[in-house]
Design a protein around this motif. Structure first.
Motif, PDB file in Angstrom:
ATOM      1  N   VAL A  10      12.914   5.425   5.705  1.00 29.13           N
ATOM      2  CA  VAL A  10      12.232   5.328   6.766  1.00 29.13           C
ATOM      3  C   VAL A  10      11.036   6.723   6.334  1.00 29.13           C
ATOM      4  N   GLN A  11      11.510   7.740   6.435  1.00 27.89           N
ATOM      5  CA  GLN A  11      10.583   8.923   6.163  1.00 27.89           C
ATOM      6  C   GLN A  11      10.024   8.767   4.815  1.00 27.89           C
ATOM      7  N   ARG A  12      10.666   8.470   3.819  1.00 25.09           N
ATOM      8  CA  ARG A  12      10.340   8.433   2.567  1.00 25.09           C
ATOM      9  C   ARG A  12       9.040   7.395   2.511  1.00 25.09           C
ATOM     10  N   VAL A  13       9.553   6.281   2.907  1.00 21.70           N
ATOM     11  CA  VAL A  13       8.531   5.147   3.008  1.00 21.70           C
ATOM     12  C   VAL A  13       7.221   5.661   3.469  1.00 21.70           C
ATOM     13  N   GLY A  14       7.479   5.972   4.661  1.00 28.41           N
ATOM     14  CA  GLY A  14       6.123   6.849   5.504  1.00 28.41           C
ATOM     15  C   GLY A  14       5.443   7.700   4.769  1.00 28.41           C
ATOM     16  N   ASP A  15       6.032   8.746   4.040  1.00 33.36           N
ATOM     17  CA  ASP A  15       5.394   9.773   3.316  1.00 33.36           C
ATOM     18  C   ASP A  15       4.667   9.091   2.243  1.00 33.36           C
ATOM     19  N   LEU A  16       5.273   8.104   1.520  1.00 29.23           N
ATOM     20  CA  LEU A  16       4.596   7.404   0.395  1.00 29.23           C
ATOM     21  C   LEU A  16       3.362   6.580   0.867  1.00 29.23           C
ATOM     22  N   LEU A  17       3.381   6.014   2.123  1.00 26.02           N
ATOM     23  CA  LEU A  17       2.352   5.281   2.466  1.00 26.02           C
ATOM     24  C   LEU A  17       1.249   6.356   2.875  1.00 26.02           C
ATOM     25  N   ILE A  18       1.513   7.283   3.489  1.00 25.31           N
ATOM     26  CA  ILE A  18       0.444   8.150   3.820  1.00 25.31           C
ATOM     27  C   ILE A  18      -0.072   8.824   2.646  1.00 25.31           C
ATOM     28  N   ASN A  19       0.563   9.158   1.412  1.00 29.09           N
ATOM     29  CA  ASN A  19       0.024   9.347   0.278  1.00 29.09           C
ATOM     30  C   ASN A  19      -0.815   8.568  -0.376  1.00 29.09           C
ATOM     31  N   GLU A  20      -0.524   7.014  -0.396  1.00 26.55           N
ATOM     32  CA  GLU A  20      -1.245   6.091  -0.766  1.00 26.55           C
ATOM     33  C   GLU A  20      -2.583   6.031  -0.201  1.00 26.55           C
ATOM     34  N   ALA A  21      -2.533   6.019   1.276  1.00 23.64           N
ATOM     35  CA  ALA A  21      -3.783   5.947   2.030  1.00 23.64           C
ATOM     36  C   ALA A  21      -4.626   7.121   1.886  1.00 23.64           C
ATOM     37  N   VAL A  22      -4.197   8.274   1.656  1.00 19.81           N
ATOM     38  CA  VAL A  22      -4.822   9.741   1.248  1.00 19.81           C
ATOM     39  C   VAL A  22      -5.661   9.349  -0.119  1.00 19.81           C
ATOM     40  N   PHE A  23      -4.787   8.862  -0.906  1.00 17.21           N
ATOM     41  CA  PHE A  23      -5.359   8.604  -2.395  1.00 17.21           C
ATOM     42  C   PHE A  23      -6.513   7.477  -2.563  1.00 17.21           C
ATOM     43  N   LEU A  24      -6.001   6.562  -1.801  1.00 15.12           N
ATOM     44  CA  LEU A  24      -7.279   5.405  -1.750  1.00 15.12           C
ATOM     45  C   LEU A  24      -8.623   5.778  -1.227  1.00 15.12           C
ATOM     46  N   TYR A  25      -8.278   6.486   0.117  1.00 15.23           N
ATOM     47  CA  TYR A  25      -9.463   6.997   0.825  1.00 15.23           C
ATOM     48  C   TYR A  25     -10.130   8.019  -0.310  1.00 15.23           C
ATOM     49  N   SER A  26      -9.525   8.612  -0.684  1.00 16.65           N
ATOM     50  CA  SER A  26     -10.239  10.134  -1.832  1.00 16.65           C
ATOM     51  C   SER A  26     -10.992   9.207  -2.875  1.00 16.65           C
ATOM     52  N   VAL A  27     -10.792   8.121  -3.356  1.00 18.41           N
ATOM     53  CA  VAL A  27     -11.508   7.456  -4.323  1.00 18.41           C
ATOM     54  C   VAL A  27     -12.472   6.396  -3.976  1.00 18.41           C
TER      55      VAL A  27
END
Length: 91
Positions: A10-27
């Motif tokens: 759960v922690q790992r998936v949460g971290d990955l989703l946050i990283n993906e959201a940050v990446f998508l927001y940045s582009v």
């Protein structure tokens, strides 16, 4: 033991989703810019095509702009497919 493993997942998936959201927001701004540029190219191509009247220089220029627009479109589609694939791997 199972609780610890589940907690880790759960922690790992949460971290990955946050990283993906940050990446998508940045582009987001760059993707919007490319979209606007492609729309401008489309207008240019329609206008130049109708006005070229046999002018080979204009026809070549239109062809070159059209090729660049196609390449940009392919890059955007590749990005979207890559982002979709990364998101699917998270689920």
């Amino acid at each position: 033991m199972a609780d610890a493993a589940l907690g880790y997942v759960v922690q790992r998936v949460g971290d990955l989703l946050i990283n993906e959201a940050v990446f998508l927001y940045s582009v987001k701004d760059q993707v919007e810019w490319v979209k606007e540029e492609l729309q401008a190219m489309e207008c240019f191509l329609k206008d130049a095509d109708s006005k070229s009247k046999g002018d080979e220089r204009v026809k070549n220029w239109v062809r070159q702009v059209r090729e660049i627009a196609y390449r940009a479109e392919d890059l955007v589609e590749s990005f979207v497919l890559d982002a979709d694939g990364r998101l699917a791997n998270l689920i």
